[in-house]
Motif scaffolding. Structure first.
Motif, PDB file in Angstrom:
ATOM      1  N   ARG A  54       0.838  -1.169   0.102  1.00 54.67           N
ATOM      2  CA  ARG A  54       0.140  -0.130   0.043  1.00 54.67           C
ATOM      3  C   ARG A  54       0.757   1.492  -0.029  1.00 54.67           C
ATOM      4  N   MET A  55       1.982   1.169   0.758  1.00 50.90           N
ATOM      5  CA  MET A  55       2.732   2.278   0.841  1.00 50.90           C
ATOM      6  C   MET A  55       3.108   3.006  -0.519  1.00 50.90           C
ATOM      7  N   LEU A  56       3.729   2.006  -1.356  1.00 53.89           N
ATOM      8  CA  LEU A  56       4.224   2.309  -2.903  1.00 53.89           C
ATOM      9  C   LEU A  56       3.097   2.569  -3.557  1.00 53.89           C
ATOM     10  N   MET A  57       1.826   1.771  -3.589  1.00 60.66           N
ATOM     11  CA  MET A  57       0.728   1.886  -4.525  1.00 60.66           C
ATOM     12  C   MET A  57       0.518   3.547  -4.379  1.00 60.66           C
ATOM     13  N   VAL A  58      -0.036   3.886  -3.001  1.00 57.74           N
ATOM     14  CA  VAL A  58      -0.817   5.220  -3.149  1.00 57.74           C
ATOM     15  C   VAL A  58       0.434   6.299  -2.603  1.00 57.74           C
ATOM     16  N   ILE A  59       1.719   6.054  -2.729  1.00 58.63           N
ATOM     17  CA  ILE A  59       2.635   7.049  -2.143  1.00 58.63           C
ATOM     18  C   ILE A  59       2.514   7.531  -0.887  1.00 58.63           C
ATOM     19  N   PHE A  60       2.321   6.643   0.007  1.00 56.36           N
ATOM     20  CA  PHE A  60       2.276   6.815   1.475  1.00 56.36           C
ATOM     21  C   PHE A  60       0.807   7.707   1.845  1.00 56.36           C
ATOM     22  N   ARG A  61      -0.177   7.890   1.162  1.00 56.39           N
ATOM     23  CA  ARG A  61      -1.089   8.677   1.566  1.00 56.39           C
ATOM     24  C   ARG A  61      -1.845   8.225   2.679  1.00 56.39           C
ATOM     25  N   ARG A  62      -1.675   7.142   3.038  1.00 55.31           N
ATOM     26  CA  ARG A  62      -2.439   6.488   4.246  1.00 55.31           C
ATOM     27  C   ARG A  62      -1.424   6.662   5.638  1.00 55.31           C
ATOM     28  N   GLU A  63      -0.153   6.525   5.382  1.00 51.43           N
ATOM     29  CA  GLU A  63       0.756   6.644   6.444  1.00 51.43           C
ATOM     30  C   GLU A  63       1.023   7.917   6.831  1.00 51.43           C
ATOM     31  N   PHE A  64       0.770   8.878   6.217  1.00 52.10           N
ATOM     32  CA  PHE A  64       1.136  10.155   6.752  1.00 52.10           C
ATOM     33  C   PHE A  64      -0.202  11.091   6.504  1.00 52.10           C
ATOM     34  N   SER A  65       0.018  12.162   7.519  1.00 46.95           N
ATOM     35  CA  SER A  65      -1.225  13.111   7.426  1.00 46.95           C
ATOM     36  C   SER A  65      -1.358  13.736   6.059  1.00 46.95           C
ATOM     37  N   PHE A  66      -2.378  14.448   5.640  1.00 44.78           N
ATOM     38  CA  PHE A  66      -2.512  15.257   4.467  1.00 44.78           C
ATOM     39  C   PHE A  66      -1.409  16.074   4.154  1.00 44.78           C
ATOM     40  N   ILE A  67      -1.245  16.897   5.051  1.00 47.01           N
ATOM     41  CA  ILE A  67      -0.006  17.844   5.093  1.00 47.01           C
ATOM     42  C   ILE A  67       1.447  17.182   4.859  1.00 47.01           C
ATOM     43  N   ASP A  68       1.714  16.372   5.698  1.00 52.36           N
ATOM     44  CA  ASP A  68       2.986  15.576   5.638  1.00 52.36           C
ATOM     45  C   ASP A  68       2.970  14.833   4.124  1.00 52.36           C
ATOM     46  N   THR A  69       1.990  14.374   3.637  1.00 52.41           N
ATOM     47  CA  THR A  69       2.127  13.687   2.419  1.00 52.41           C
ATOM     48  C   THR A  69       2.447  14.586   1.462  1.00 52.41           C
ATOM     49  N   MET A  70       1.731  16.095   1.658  1.00 51.02           N
ATOM     50  CA  MET A  70       2.082  17.008   0.489  1.00 51.02           C
ATOM     51  C   MET A  70       3.757  17.394   0.447  1.00 51.02           C
ATOM     52  N   TYR A  71       4.359  17.589   1.822  1.00 50.70           N
ATOM     53  CA  TYR A  71       5.483  17.881   2.036  1.00 50.70           C
ATOM     54  C   TYR A  71       6.575  16.425   1.598  1.00 50.70           C
ATOM     55  N   LEU A  72       6.096  15.495   1.693  1.00 50.70           N
ATOM     56  CA  LEU A  72       6.836  14.177   1.067  1.00 50.70           C
ATOM     57  C   LEU A  72       6.982  14.123  -0.212  1.00 50.70           C
ATOM     58  N   TRP A  73       5.767  14.525  -0.819  1.00 47.82           N
ATOM     59  CA  TRP A  73       5.625  14.396  -2.340  1.00 47.82           C
ATOM     60  C   TRP A  73       6.467  15.321  -2.978  1.00 47.82           C
ATOM     61  N   GLU A  74       6.483  16.696  -2.606  1.00 49.05           N
ATOM     62  CA  GLU A  74       7.201  17.712  -2.946  1.00 49.05           C
ATOM     63  C   GLU A  74       8.617  17.384  -2.815  1.00 49.05           C
TER      64      GLU A  74
END
Length: 304
Positions: A172-192
């Motif tokens: 799941r982590m790889l499939m949706v690029i950590f959307r479930r493991e991190f908060s919404f804000i942290d996901t945006m930080y991580l993606w960028e």
């Protein structure tokens, strides 16, 4: 092909049978679209997806105030339904709504959001290709296994003894690029952060033409690349370049080394321990850990 697209509504019930016959909506307002003759196979396949996309949209990021608006739900549904028509090979798969949601929220214009999502899917669409014998992220999971064996052989051996050596629990982590493991804000930080560090000026032309990455000896190109991409191109073989996301997964697993070694007596325990981190991880800490693991892995590979 369907008047609901762009109407501000979302379809959550089947609208067509597998043989192309329309299904009457009991809540219909009477607005019906007429078909000029039988539908093509492509249109039928697309219409069969519409309600599944709607069901997933209604489950996506429901804790966010943004999706209390029907208009915003419909916007996400519109983008995904149009993408399902454009990408005839993949169509729509569960998990795409998790990737599209942040883009739909951040970009004001729906057309901009669609094309941004379309480009993101060019980057990750192989993750969604699955057959009866393999899953799209299998190669990344295999690489993850190789990394963990190199940087933490004790933990890797423990996971192998629990029948977790294929690392399917990290799917799941790889499939949706950590959307479930991190908060919404942290996901945006991580993606960028990941995409900045992996920046390559020739990336989209590579996707368009299906060519390989730039020559690692091309100094002008290397200077324009992100820090992680530059190091990756210089250190790895052309056919063995590992994305930063795989090292982030390794970082997440490694951070739970003690619990996994001490508490995991079976694969269910591994899944339970990793599921407990849902929405609570620190993106900065995970990224620092990923870069440390990458450095250790490259050192180990060179030494061997």
């Amino acid at each position: 092909m369907d008047t609901t697209v762009g109407s501000g509504r979302v379809i959550t019930m089947p609208v067509i049978t597998e043989d192309g016959q329309p299904i009457e909506d009991p809540n219909s307002t009477g607005e019906q679209q007429t078909n000029n003759g039988p539908l093509t196979k492509e249109v039928i396949q697309w219409k069969l997806l519409l309600h599944q996309i709607g069901l997933d949209v209604n489950r996506t990021d429901r804790t966010l105030v943004y999706y209390e608006s029907q208009e915003n739900l419909a916007r996400l549904w519109d983008i995904l339904t149009v993408y399902a028509w454009v990408d005839t090979d993949i169509g729509y798969c569960q998990g795409m709504s998790d990737l599209c949601s942040p883009i739909s929220i951040i970009l004001e214009h729906e057309a901009d959001a669609f094309w941004c999502f379309e480009r993101l899917m060019r980057r990750v669409r192989e993750n969604f290709k699955s057959t009866s014998t393999s899953i799209g992220v299998r190669s990344q999971l295999t690489t993850l296994s190789t990394i963990m064996k190199a940087v933490d052989p004790k933990l890797h051996e423990h996971l192998e003894n629990l029948d977790g050596g294929e690392y399917l629990f990290a799917f799941r982590m790889l499939m949706v690029i950590f959307r479930r493991e991190f908060s919404f804000i942290d996901t945006m930080y991580l993606w960028e952060l990941m995409w900045s560090m992996e920046y390559n000026p020739g990336f989209f032309s590579m996707l368009e033409s299906n060519t390989g990455p730039p020559n690692a000896k091309d100094e002008n190109t290397l200077k324009q690349c992100g820090k992680f991409e530059r190091k990756k191109l210089q250190a790895a073989k052309q056919d063995d370049q590992i994305p930063l996301s795989v090292f982030v997964v390794a970082s997440v697993i490694e951070a739970r080394n003690k619990r996994l070694l001490g508490e995991a007596k079976g694969l269910d325990d591994v899944v339970k321990i990793l599921n407990e981190i849902t929405g609570s991880l620190d993106a900065r800490k995970a990224c620092r850990g990923a870069l440390t693991i990458q450095e250790k892995y490259l050192t180990t590979v060179k030494a061997s």
